[in-house]
Design an enzyme around this catalytic site. Structure first.
Site, PDB file in Angstrom:
ATOM      1  N   ASN A  22       1.953 -58.880  74.931  1.00 51.42           N
ATOM      2  CA  ASN A  22       2.628 -59.587  76.063  1.00 51.42           C
ATOM      3  C   ASN A  22       1.386 -60.457  76.697  1.00 51.42           C
ATOM      4  O   ASN A  22       1.317 -61.803  75.939  1.00 51.42           O
ATOM      5  CB  ASN A  22       3.026 -58.788  77.165  1.00 51.42           C
ATOM      6  CG  ASN A  22       3.904 -59.740  77.820  1.00 51.42           C
ATOM      7  OD1 ASN A  22       4.697 -60.744  77.570  1.00 51.42           O
ATOM      8  ND2 ASN A  22       4.330 -59.296  79.314  1.00 51.42           N
ATOM      9  N   ASP A  36       8.252 -58.080  80.751  1.00 53.30           N
ATOM     10  CA  ASP A  36       9.208 -58.638  79.864  1.00 53.30           C
ATOM     11  C   ASP A  36      10.650 -58.194  80.488  1.00 53.30           C
ATOM     12  O   ASP A  36      11.735 -58.624  79.957  1.00 53.30           O
ATOM     13  CB  ASP A  36       9.061 -58.536  78.278  1.00 53.30           C
ATOM     14  CG  ASP A  36       8.297 -59.722  77.726  1.00 53.30           C
ATOM     15  OD1 ASP A  36       8.064 -60.548  78.513  1.00 53.30           O
ATOM     16  OD2 ASP A  36       8.122 -59.644  76.701  1.00 53.30           O
ATOM     17  N   THR A  81       1.030 -63.959  72.140  1.00 57.04           N
ATOM     18  CA  THR A  81       1.816 -62.932  71.166  1.00 57.04           C
ATOM     19  C   THR A  81       1.078 -63.579  69.799  1.00 57.04           C
ATOM     20  O   THR A  81       0.244 -64.479  69.749  1.00 57.04           O
ATOM     21  CB  THR A  81       3.169 -63.186  71.183  1.00 57.04           C
ATOM     22  OG1 THR A  81       3.815 -62.705  72.203  1.00 57.04           O
ATOM     23  CG2 THR A  81       3.825 -62.696  70.036  1.00 57.04           C
ATOM     24  N   GLY A 122       4.199 -67.676  71.821  1.00 57.50           N
ATOM     25  CA  GLY A 122       4.731 -68.619  72.528  1.00 57.50           C
ATOM     26  C   GLY A 122       5.794 -68.265  73.767  1.00 57.50           C
ATOM     27  O   GLY A 122       6.582 -69.141  74.341  1.00 57.50           O
ATOM     28  N   GLY A 123       5.886 -66.852  74.025  1.00 58.89           N
ATOM     29  CA  GLY A 123       7.095 -66.641  75.136  1.00 58.89           C
ATOM     30  C   GLY A 123       8.340 -67.188  74.831  1.00 58.89           C
ATOM     31  O   GLY A 123       8.884 -67.059  73.656  1.00 58.89           O
ATOM     32  N   THR A 154       2.736 -58.364  69.748  1.00 62.43           N
ATOM     33  CA  THR A 154       1.989 -58.894  70.986  1.00 62.43           C
ATOM     34  C   THR A 154       1.622 -57.512  71.920  1.00 62.43           C
ATOM     35  O   THR A 154       1.926 -56.633  71.787  1.00 62.43           O
ATOM     36  CB  THR A 154       3.148 -59.513  71.775  1.00 62.43           C
ATOM     37  OG1 THR A 154       2.720 -60.185  72.750  1.00 62.43           O
ATOM     38  CG2 THR A 154       4.392 -58.523  72.201  1.00 62.43           C
ATOM     39  N   SER A 202      12.658 -59.338  74.255  1.00 62.34           N
ATOM     40  CA  SER A 202      11.733 -60.284  73.573  1.00 62.34           C
ATOM     41  C   SER A 202      12.310 -61.488  73.121  1.00 62.34           C
ATOM     42  O   SER A 202      13.605 -61.702  73.052  1.00 62.34           O
ATOM     43  CB  SER A 202      11.034 -59.482  72.538  1.00 62.34           C
ATOM     44  OG  SER A 202      10.230 -60.245  71.824  1.00 62.34           O
ATOM     45  N   SER A 203      11.445 -62.502  73.024  1.00 64.02           N
ATOM     46  CA  SER A 203      11.958 -63.739  72.537  1.00 64.02           C
ATOM     47  C   SER A 203      11.390 -63.815  70.985  1.00 64.02           C
ATOM     48  O   SER A 203      11.386 -64.823  70.363  1.00 64.02           O
ATOM     49  CB  SER A 203      11.503 -64.923  73.312  1.00 64.02           C
ATOM     50  OG  SER A 203      12.128 -64.772  74.299  1.00 64.02           O
ATOM     51  N   ARG A 238       9.015 -52.563  69.024  1.00 63.29           N
ATOM     52  CA  ARG A 238       8.874 -52.766  70.405  1.00 63.29           C
ATOM     53  C   ARG A 238       8.413 -51.755  71.138  1.00 63.29           C
ATOM     54  O   ARG A 238       8.849 -50.574  71.175  1.00 63.29           O
ATOM     55  CB  ARG A 238      10.233 -53.503  70.778  1.00 63.29           C
ATOM     56  CG  ARG A 238      10.413 -53.845  72.072  1.00 63.29           C
ATOM     57  CD  ARG A 238       9.563 -55.209  72.376  1.00 63.29           C
ATOM     58  NE  ARG A 238       9.946 -55.885  73.638  1.00 63.29           N
ATOM     59  CZ  ARG A 238       9.260 -57.356  73.752  1.00 63.29           C
ATOM     60  NH1 ARG A 238       7.941 -57.560  73.446  1.00 63.29           N
ATOM     61  NH2 ARG A 238       9.446 -57.765  75.016  1.00 63.29           N
TER      62      ARG A 238
END
Ligand code: GLY
Length: 572
Positions: A403, A425, A383, A475-476, A401, A454-455, A108
């Site tokens: 973002n 984010d 992403t 897909g956020g 990603t 993050s998701s 990340r």
């Protein structure tokens, strides 16, 4: 037959030998219909782009393992899927060896050392629109190159240079744009011109057309430096200088020290159980793994199978679980290096049972009474995810990603890659509603060197100690619920992998207190039954692009590529 016709069409449009190979070997899988049950013994790659999937398959065929293929696919996606594929962004990898050893890699992005909590606020303390979204200041320290180097060093088998070569060729020689890609680049034209006054390979005189070749010479040179020098080819020397120049040009804050000090981190996987299946998934700084386990535990005591796929009780239960889990996510999740995430407590059986106690079958639980927490659910949706299994049975699940689509929309001058806008984010203003009407959490406030929440939910499932599924999606904030639904579709509703991926999705994230639905996700009778109970249901566009692999009862691999995009599975 249908599958072959599609492959021929693709061949005709692109006119590429690359695709001819796919046709002859008969192993190309566009997401056609819902009944793909093809079963491949030697390996499977599913990604958002046919060229990237082909790169991964070729690496497997050369004797590379799943990690080798993942590294090659990550670099290929940086070329052929610039919306989200990247070297200027970051991501997460979940790994399971053929013998059952698990690991996860966090690559990340991080806030630069000069980042500060209020850096996107005006003098009155209000978020400045777009400041964390576009331009050099929106970028976190990129993690993808360090991540790929770390993954290859630990598990790779083929030489590093072999894994970079396909991406370099695709960048240098070009690849034909799909209709979707040409349209997206044309839509982005004004923004690209505004943020890249000296031009970028993504801009041309006039508009892009489908099948037109996109060549990225500068990106090819950058990839060659990474091929020859490893992480130093990106975090030091020429490319690092180009990044710093880019920061100076647009008021960015990343420094050479930020780049040099960036490290990807191996973290122990989050694991949980659901009806005899073992879930292996990503720990913080992604919220995805904990939230997924919480969701599965919340619905486990109920007879979903008896109720049926997307029936009113099924949807109501899943929505009530999602409401509670997203409220928890808002308050409790952030970078574990900065914030004491109560991971174990959140995933305890009794805790999830207790959380579900106060819901009432006769009416919707208003989100206002669930928990007055803090949430940042404004992740962007561009992403990308890829799933890979090799001949030996090693499995890799990667979500990566920039973002937003095309990240910060700034290509580093001379280096040809896009910067991420991952700083968005973070909770730009903790404790107050953000520009999307949501409330940001203290756990995810900006701090120097911190990773933004993050998701992303790259996940692997085991059954009876053996590999069962590899799954993930972009897909956020809908990532977690899309993975949740895909897993339930297979385990509870007996979908094959493609049916589970193609099935229409719905989503609830606590705030706003709305069930979002893709067209056709909920039939009219179910809708009426839910609305009578007080649920607000709103339509929205496609959610996610799930790319997944299922181990079949016959012992092979069944790939599923999401029909919502250009995604493709390739097996052999
Ligand atoms: N940028 C999307 C996510 O990390 O969830």
């Amino acid at each position: 037959m249908q599958r072959i016709i599609k492959a021929r069409l693709f061949l005709k449009i692109n006119g590429f030998v690359l695709i001819t190979g796919l046709l002859l070997s008969g192993c190309a899988g566009r997401p056609i219909g819902n009944n793909n049950t093809a079963d491949y013994r030697n390996g499977m790659v599913v990604s958002a782009n046919p060229f990237a999937s082909k790169v991964g398959l070729d690496i497997l065929k050369k004797g590379g393992n799943a990690v080798d293929a993942a590294v090659a696919v990550q670099f290929a996606l940086a070329v052929v899927y610039p919306n989200a594929g990247n070297i200027g962004g970051g991501g997460f990898m979940v790994y399971r060896s053929a013998t059952g050893v698990t690991n996860t890699l966090d690559f990340r992005e991080k806030a630069g050392a000069a980042a500060s909590r209020d850096m996107y606020l005006d003098a009155a303390g209000a978020p400045i629109v777009d400041k964390s979204l576009y331009g050099q200041l929106a970028a976190g320290v990129p993690g993808s190159v360090a991540g790929m180097v770390a993954a290859h060093a630990k598990y790779g088998k083929l030489p590093w240079a072999t894994l970079l070569e396909p991406a370099i060729l695709l960048a240098r020689n070009g690849f034909p744009l799909s209709t979707q890609q040409a349209g997206e680049l044309n839509n982005l034209r004004e923004k690209l011109l505004q943020l890249n006054p000296d031009g970028t390979a993504l801009l041309k005189d006039g508009t892009w057309a489908a099948t037109e070749l996109l060549k990225q010479e500068e990106l090819a040179t950058t990839l060659e430096l990474i091929r020859d020098q490893g992480r130093a080819g990106f975090y030091e020397g020429r490319v690092a200088d180009q990044i710093i120049q880019e920061m100076k040009r647009g008021g960015g804050i990343l420094t050479k020290t930020d780049l040099q000090q960036y490290q990807a981190v191996w973290r122990e996987a989050i694991t949980g159980a659901y009806k005899g299946y073992r879930i292996i998934t990503m720990p913080p700084p992604s919220s995805g793994g904990i939230a997924l386990i919480q969701l599965l535990k919340s619905v486990e005591p109920y007879p979903l199978r008896r109720w049926g796929f997307q029936q009113d009780s099924t949807v109501q239960l899943m929505v009530e679980a999602e409401r509670r889990v997203y409220a928890d996510r808002a308050t409790h999740l952030g970078d574990p290096d900065f914030y004491d995430v109560p991971a174990k407590a959140l995933m305890e059986d009794q805790y999830t049972k207790d959380r579900m106690k106060n819901f009432d079958w006769s009416k919707a639980t208003p989100s206002s009474v669930v928990k007055a927490g803090k949430v940042n659910a404004k992740e962007h949706e561009e992403t990308t995810h890829f799933s890979i299994v090799d001949k030996a049975g090693n499995a890799v699940s990667v979500t990566t990603t920039l973002n937003g689509s095309y990240g910060a929309v700034v290509a580093v001058k001379g280096a040809g890659f896009l910067l991420n806008n991952e700083m968005d984010d973070f909770s730009v203003k903790p404790g107050a509603a953000n520009m999307y009407g949501l409330v940001g959490g203290e756990a995810n406030s900006i701090a120097p060197g911190k990773r933004m929440l993050s998701s992303m939910t790259p996940t692997i499932l085991e059954k009876d100690g053996k590999l069962f599924m590899v799954v993930g999606t972009p897909g956020g904030s809908t990532i977690i619920t899309s993975v949740f639904q895909t897993i339930l579709n297979v385990i509870e509703f007996d979908h094959n992998m493609q049916q589970a991926v193609s099935a229409k999705r719905f989503h609830h994230q606590w705030l706003p207190d709305v069930i979002y639905t893709e067209t056709g996700a909920i039939d009219s009778l179910t809708r009426v039954k839910l609305e009578v109970k007080g649920y607000i249901i709103a339509p929205r566009g496609p959610m996610g692009r799930v790319d997944a692999i299922l181990k079949t009862k016959q012992g092979g691999y069944q790939g599923a590529a999401d029909p919502r995009g250009d995604d493709q599975w390739l097996g052999w």
